[in-house]
Design a protein around this motif. Structure first.
Motif, PDB file in Angstrom:
ATOM      1  N   UNK B  46       0.834  -1.203   0.000  1.00  0.00           N
ATOM      2  CA  UNK B  46       0.000   0.000   0.000  1.00  0.00           C
ATOM      3  C   UNK B  46       0.866   1.249   0.000  1.00  0.00           C
ATOM      4  N   UNK B  47       1.883   1.258   0.879  1.00  0.00           N
ATOM      5  CA  UNK B  47       2.667   2.495   0.963  1.00  0.00           C
ATOM      6  C   UNK B  47       3.515   2.699  -0.291  1.00  0.00           C
ATOM      7  N   UNK B  48       4.037   1.609  -0.876  1.00  0.00           N
ATOM      8  CA  UNK B  48       4.823   1.777  -2.102  1.00  0.00           C
ATOM      9  C   UNK B  48       3.917   2.154  -3.269  1.00  0.00           C
ATOM     10  N   UNK B  49       2.715   1.570  -3.292  1.00  0.00           N
ATOM     11  CA  UNK B  49       1.778   1.864  -4.371  1.00  0.00           C
ATOM     12  C   UNK B  49       1.404   3.339  -4.410  1.00  0.00           C
ATOM     13  N   UNK B  50       1.379   3.985  -3.220  1.00  0.00           N
ATOM     14  CA  UNK B  50       1.061   5.419  -3.168  1.00  0.00           C
ATOM     15  C   UNK B  50       2.096   6.249  -3.923  1.00  0.00           C
ATOM     16  N   UNK B 132      10.088  -5.613  -2.896  1.00  0.00           N
ATOM     17  CA  UNK B 132       9.427  -6.580  -3.774  1.00  0.00           C
ATOM     18  C   UNK B 132       8.424  -5.890  -4.680  1.00  0.00           C
ATOM     19  N   UNK B 133       7.685  -4.924  -4.100  1.00  0.00           N
ATOM     20  CA  UNK B 133       6.709  -4.197  -4.917  1.00  0.00           C
ATOM     21  C   UNK B 133       7.410  -3.551  -6.113  1.00  0.00           C
ATOM     22  N   UNK B 134       8.512  -2.864  -5.841  1.00  0.00           N
ATOM     23  CA  UNK B 134       9.194  -2.189  -6.951  1.00  0.00           C
ATOM     24  C   UNK B 134       9.798  -3.197  -7.923  1.00  0.00           C
ATOM     25  N   UNK B 135      10.292  -4.313  -7.384  1.00  0.00           N
ATOM     26  CA  UNK B 135      10.805  -5.359  -8.277  1.00  0.00           C
ATOM     27  C   UNK B 135       9.721  -5.819  -9.244  1.00  0.00           C
ATOM     28  N   UNK B 136       8.527  -6.076  -8.692  1.00  0.00           N
ATOM     29  CA  UNK B 136       7.411  -6.522  -9.532  1.00  0.00           C
ATOM     30  C   UNK B 136       7.005  -5.432 -10.508  1.00  0.00           C
ATOM     31  N   UNK B 194      -4.869  -0.657 -12.528  1.00  0.00           N
ATOM     32  CA  UNK B 194      -5.489  -0.661 -11.198  1.00  0.00           C
ATOM     33  C   UNK B 194      -4.651  -1.394 -10.157  1.00  0.00           C
ATOM     34  N   UNK B 195      -4.047  -2.536 -10.526  1.00  0.00           N
ATOM     35  CA  UNK B 195      -3.338  -3.329  -9.513  1.00  0.00           C
ATOM     36  C   UNK B 195      -2.166  -2.556  -8.916  1.00  0.00           C
ATOM     37  N   UNK B 196      -1.466  -1.790  -9.730  1.00  0.00           N
ATOM     38  CA  UNK B 196      -0.276  -1.122  -9.220  1.00  0.00           C
ATOM     39  C   UNK B 196      -0.540   0.325  -8.821  1.00  0.00           C
ATOM     40  N   UNK B 197      -1.456   1.008  -9.537  1.00  0.00           N
ATOM     41  CA  UNK B 197      -1.604   2.446  -9.318  1.00  0.00           C
ATOM     42  C   UNK B 197      -2.815   2.795  -8.463  1.00  0.00           C
ATOM     43  N   UNK B 198      -3.880   2.006  -8.555  1.00  0.00           N
ATOM     44  CA  UNK B 198      -5.142   2.473  -7.982  1.00  0.00           C
ATOM     45  C   UNK B 198      -5.542   1.788  -6.687  1.00  0.00           C
ATOM     46  N   UNK B 199      -5.533   0.430  -6.679  1.00  0.00           N
ATOM     47  CA  UNK B 199      -6.198  -0.231  -5.548  1.00  0.00           C
ATOM     48  C   UNK B 199      -5.402  -0.165  -4.252  1.00  0.00           C
ATOM     49  N   UNK B 200      -4.125   0.124  -4.344  1.00  0.00           N
ATOM     50  CA  UNK B 200      -3.311   0.029  -3.121  1.00  0.00           C
ATOM     51  C   UNK B 200      -3.456   1.259  -2.230  1.00  0.00           C
TER      52      UNK B 200
END
Lengths: 543, 200
Positions: B46-50, B132-136, B194-200
């Motif tokens: 969530x915090x990385x997605x922001x 991991x979030x950024x890796x993905x 949505x998965x990376x930019x919106x829902x988190x």
């Protein structure tokens, strides 16, 4: 098996004949004719198979005694990795579909070629480029890969050996496999000739059809997995790196989501060959046509859900272990259905023990032994005991070599006259078969026992109490190697000096046998119409 | 050699659909990893997605959707024999692909500028879930970007075949199948956004 050449034997050498325009090599490597592409695969794949055999013999020779024997530990790691990579990705996966599928599947359904002939040629080029990349990986970078064919992380992302190039090779070979799969699915759907209904499809075609679906649906997962290993090594993206929050076990999941279905990519075409050979040499309609055809699809479907059984010792929840173990037992059912139907086909048949039949019978027995070993491994409790021992190696070779390998040899002996228009010496082939089966049993039964005693696989060295069984395994490998040498020598002699083959030496009823031997350049001058099933042998009175 | 068979447009489209399945499954490996790691590190994701820029993502979504529209229109216009219009629409598709990549370049540059790229020294200071979030993020959008580039090359080629009338109203399978590929690239982005930019 020397029969007089019939009038239909093609003395002009059919599709093998050169048109005389341009360099002869180009007529082959740029040909979009499915028969020529099939033969190209035959030569390449057989060459890699022999390389793999030599590596396997070297592994066995090293293990004849504890301690260093003929190579050091690092070389040993590289040799067993190469043996695995070559045998899996360059021999067993493409083997039967790419060679015999290409040569005979279009003809068996009455088509003049596959649906996408140029794509077919591209598949072959992908195979060659991938294979050459794999070979280059041996001699460049930090030395030959030493991870085993499974490329498990974290070792594969840390080793200095040339894993990166090997993963690129696997990626390209995956492309080859996918393109062949797409081609075959569309061919079976679109190019069946008039009257070739789904219930008249030869079982070999059914098997290739099921295989092609797995190739299409499973191979991309391998693609992304090796791509991520590659990315990990080059930019450290960290998806499997525990230090960066990644989970190495996820690598194993992704790898086996492909690689377990892949063993069915390997075995189903072999089963297809057997289903073709048995009725012909028992002079009997195949027993349970639909059961055999559908169990192939069932294996393809259920086999996609069992990958976790490779990971019982890797750290999964007990629930996951239970589910994967249960599903593994489910896959045994369609496999057993096939075996029972084959045996029922033989029952009260008029059996001829010609070489293709002998190899097929060996397939049934060796594959059944391997399949039962598989159940021991699929049961979670026994798996914990035998996991990563030589028992697994024995199981894998029983199903893959005893199964697919012998299916490949059966196909080779069955279709040889049709491919080359010549016969081989049946006595020599039978002698080779005796050597191969007995050597095989000595080799891999020794491995099974030494595995049950606890000898781990992939080890360079072992405790002295394992010596006797290792010696017998190595001796078995020599007998097997001698059998293989005799078999290939015999086929080569047949290729150059064999007597002319009649159009239908085995009195088979599928369409390829209605054509001349060797196959004509143009499959069917005019559209054929099929009016009955593939196993109607007319000298046999219907019961 | 065998005689040329009459063209089987249905067969070609069938083959294309099978290929699209393989593409979906290729990406599904990354989506599986996303699901597993999201379950493991919901807070960090969530915090990385922001930190991802919604405007950048939204503009690219719009660009891709528009380009998909162009391709769909091109498929119709070639069937009506409107060669010039088809060329313009294909050029528009290729141009959209370029805009997408330029946009992606600025987006990635901004991240790099903040010291966020695979194996960056600063990245290792962050919590594991964010790494991991950024890796993905880089693996998935990178692979997707590669597909956009392939699409760009493809449409330049298709544009040429329309110009030289190799592709025309009677035989437009190449254009239609390239369009299918482009819709898939679009569709995958519709999940990534949505998965990376919106829902988190």
């Amino acid at each position: 098996m020397s029969q007089p050449a019939s009038a239909s034997t093609d003395s002009s050498r059919g599709y093998l004949a050169s048109s005389g325009k341009g360099p002869a090599l180009f007529e082959w490597i740029f040909s979009t004719d499915h028969k020529r592409i099939g033969l190209l695969y035959l030569w390449c794949i057989t060459t890699f198979f022999l390389m793999g055999v030599v590596l396997g013999l070297l592994i066995r020779l090293e293990l004849i005694a504890p301690g260093p024997t003929i190579m050091n530990a690092q070389t040993y790691n590289a040799v067993f990795t190469l043996h695995g990579v070559i045998m899996i990705f360059l021999f067993i996966v493409p083997g039967i579909p790419a060679i015999f599928g290409n040569l005979f599947m279009p003809i068996q359904i009455g088509a003049n070629d596959v649906a996408f002939p140029r794509l077919n040629l591209l598949s072959w080029w992908c195979y060659i480029i991938g294979a050459l990349t794999a070979v280059t990986a041996l001699f460049s970078g930090g030395g030959p890969p030493d991870t085993g064919w499974t490329f498990y992380v974290p070792f594969s992302t840390m080793t200095q050996s040339n894993v990166s190039m090997a993963t690129v090779a696997v990626f390209i070979l995956g492309f080859s496999s996918i393109l062949t799969g797409i081609n075959f699915v569309v061919t079976v759907h679109r190019l069946r000739t008039k009257g070739m209904t789904w219930r008249r499809l030869p079982l070999f075609v059914w098997a290739l059809y099921a295989t092609a679906w797995i190739q299409v649906l499973a191979t991309p997962i391998l693609g992304i997995t090796v791509l991520l290993v590659f990315l990990e090594r080059f930019v450290g993206v960290g998806l499997f790196d525990a230090a960066k929050g990644g989970d190495p076990v996820m690598y194993q999941h992704l790898f086996w989501i492909y690689s377990h279905p892949a063993v069915y990519i390997m075995i189903l075409p072999g089963m297809g060959v057997i289903s073709e050979v048995l009725p012909v040499f028992a002079r009997k309609r195949v027993f349970g046509y639909w059961a055999i055809a559908m169990s192939g699809l069932a294996i393809a479907g259920a086999g996609s859900l069992v990958w976790g059984h490779h990971m019982f010792a890797s750290g999964m929840s007990d629930m996951a272990v239970l589910v994967f173990s249960f599903l593994t037992f489910i896959v045994a059912i369609p496999s057993a259905i096939k075996v029972f139907n084959w045996v029922a086909t033989l029952y009260k048949g008029s059996i001829t023990l010609a070489p293709p039949m002998l190899f097929s019978l060996a397939f049934i027995i060796l594959f059944s032994i391997g399949g039962l070993q598989g159940l021991l491994l699929g049961a979670a409790a026994t798996d914990i005991h035998v996991h990563d021992t030589y028992f697994v190696v024995s199981h894998f070779h029983f199903v893959m070599f005893g199964g697919t390998g012998f299916g490949f040899f059966a196909a080779l002996h069955y279709w040889f006259p049709k491919m080359f228009g010549r016969m081989y010496n049946a006595t020599a082939a039978t002698t080779a078969w005796v050597f191969m089966v007995s050597g095989f049993l000595v080799l891999y039964l020794s491995m099974a026992v030494v595995g049950l005693q606890g000898m781990p696989r992939r080890y360079y060295d072992y405790l002295p109490e394992f010596t006797n069984l290792n010696v017998s395994a190595t001796v078995g490998s020599w007998i097997l190697g001698a059998g293989l040498a005799l078999m290939f020598a015999n086929l080569l002699v047949g290729l150059f000096r064999g007597g002319p083959a009649p159009a239908n030496p085995w009195k088979a009823a599928t369409l390829e046998w209605t054509l001349s031997s060797p196959l004509p350049a143009e499959n069917f001058e005019e559209e054929v119409e099929v009016t009955e099933g593939p196993y109607e042998f007319h000298e046999v009175k219907p019961s | 050699m065998s005689t040329p068979e009459p063209k089987d447009a249905f067969g070609a489209k069938f083959g294309m659909w099978l290929f699209l399945f393989t593409e979906l499954i290729l990406f599904s490996g990354l989506f599986i990893l996303y699901a597993v790691y999201l379950a493991k590190y919901p807070k960090e994701f969530a915090s990385a997605g922001q930190q991802l820029s919604v405007p950048f993502g939204a503009v690219n979504t719009l660009v891709l959707l528009t380009s998909s529209l162009f391709v769909a229109m091109a498929t119709t216009s070639i069937q009506r024999g409107q060669k010039k219009l088809t060329e313009w629409l294909l050029a528009g598709t290729a141009f959209s692909a370029v805009i997408f990549m330029v946009n992606k370049y600025f987006e990635w540059s901004a991240k790099f500028h903040h010291g966020i790229y695979p194996d960056a020294p600063g990245l290792k200071e962050l919590p594991q879930g964010e790494q991991i979030f950024y890796g993905l993020y880089f693996a998935t959008t990178g692979l997707h970007g590669l597909h956009v580039l392939i699409g760009l090359a493809l449409f330049l080629y298709v544009w040429g075949t329309v110009r030289s009338e190799k592709v025309h109203a009677e035989d437009y399978g190449l254009l239609e199948n390239s369009g299918l590929y482009w819709h898939l690239v679009d569709l995958i982005w519709i999940f990534i956004f949505p998965l990376y930019y919106l829902v988190l």
